[in-house]
Design a protein around this motif. Sequence first.
Motif, PDB file in Angstrom:
ATOM      1  N   GLU A  46      11.282 -39.101  27.005  1.00  0.00           N
ATOM      2  CA  GLU A  46      12.581 -38.629  27.469  1.00  0.00           C
ATOM      3  C   GLU A  46      13.382 -38.088  26.289  1.00  0.00           C
ATOM      4  O   GLU A  46      13.374 -38.660  25.200  1.00  0.00           O
ATOM      5  N   TYR A  47      14.093 -36.992  26.517  1.00  0.00           N
ATOM      6  CA  TYR A  47      14.967 -36.467  25.477  1.00  0.00           C
ATOM      7  C   TYR A  47      16.147 -37.408  25.267  1.00  0.00           C
ATOM      8  O   TYR A  47      16.570 -38.126  26.176  1.00  0.00           O
ATOM      9  N   GLU A  48      16.680 -37.386  24.054  1.00  0.00           N
ATOM     10  CA  GLU A  48      17.775 -38.291  23.718  1.00  0.00           C
ATOM     11  C   GLU A  48      19.131 -37.779  24.189  1.00  0.00           C
ATOM     12  O   GLU A  48      20.028 -38.568  24.479  1.00  0.00           O
ATOM     13  N   THR A  49      19.299 -36.479  24.247  1.00  0.00           N
ATOM     14  CA  THR A  49      20.586 -35.902  24.597  1.00  0.00           C
ATOM     15  C   THR A  49      20.877 -36.124  26.080  1.00  0.00           C
ATOM     16  O   THR A  49      20.063 -35.762  26.930  1.00  0.00           O
ATOM     17  N   PRO A  50      22.013 -36.731  26.404  1.00  0.00           N
ATOM     18  CA  PRO A  50      22.329 -36.963  27.822  1.00  0.00           C
ATOM     19  C   PRO A  50      22.615 -35.647  28.537  1.00  0.00           C
ATOM     20  O   PRO A  50      23.106 -34.680  27.943  1.00  0.00           O
TER      21      PRO A  50
END
Length: 265
Positions: free
Chosen positions: A215-219
């Motif tokens: 999963e990417y970290e940026t919300p």
Amino acid sequence: MDMVNVDFEWFDPQPDVDFHGLKTLLRQLFDIDAQLFDLSALADLILSQPLLGSTVKVDGNETDPYAFLTVLNLSTHKDKPVIQQLTQYLSKQATKRGGDIAKVLPQLLAPENDAQVGLILTERFINMPHEIVPPMYTMLQEEIQWALEEKEPYNFTHYLILSKTYSEVESSLRTDDQPASKKKKGGGGVEPETFYFHPEDEVLHRHAVAWSNFEYETPVDAGASDSKRAFQEMGVSSKGHIILLEADKFAGAVDAVKEFLNGAQ
């Protein structure tokens, strides 16, 4: 259906003309986490080794690339801030995912480890034909061999390929003839089907030590998946993807990619 004939050309990375085009492709590769990295420094690093890697263009050498592939030695460049960012990021993602990738990758990327990990970065515009990929990998193999003959630091023990996948998610939008769907009760825990932006990734899996989505970290906000609609009914949720191969398995993996992509219709 109208057919358009396009001639693709392969070039070495060009420091004088490819900076902005590479940044655009890197931004696409890292997706919403692109803001976490100094992409200018990363593009400069790629362009600092113009005899390694390739770009694909359609209107001559002075135009922006439509695709690229290169490899960076994470050990040689370990003192560069952007490589430190990348190494820490990839190690963190592997650790969070668990499984085989968590057992091997963080240890390989640890500063005290003597492993020579080549980070393969490759991206292309989404409508590029997959037939452009085998020549890029073939040229990379040849260029690495030539570099080794010149005693340059490309004697890798492992290759780590950074890529992207996606899953389809139910759209939050409602059309005139489609009422808003009700949320399903219970269930959960089942991972959605994974689709590949780079179809060769599935072939590389068969030769890999380990691989994983992350999963990417940026919300992102709730409607982000609808901005990447693959089909009318579904939104798209992108994920990062990493594939780790031992160096002695790389040639076989590339041969399998060539067979698969050149034979795919």
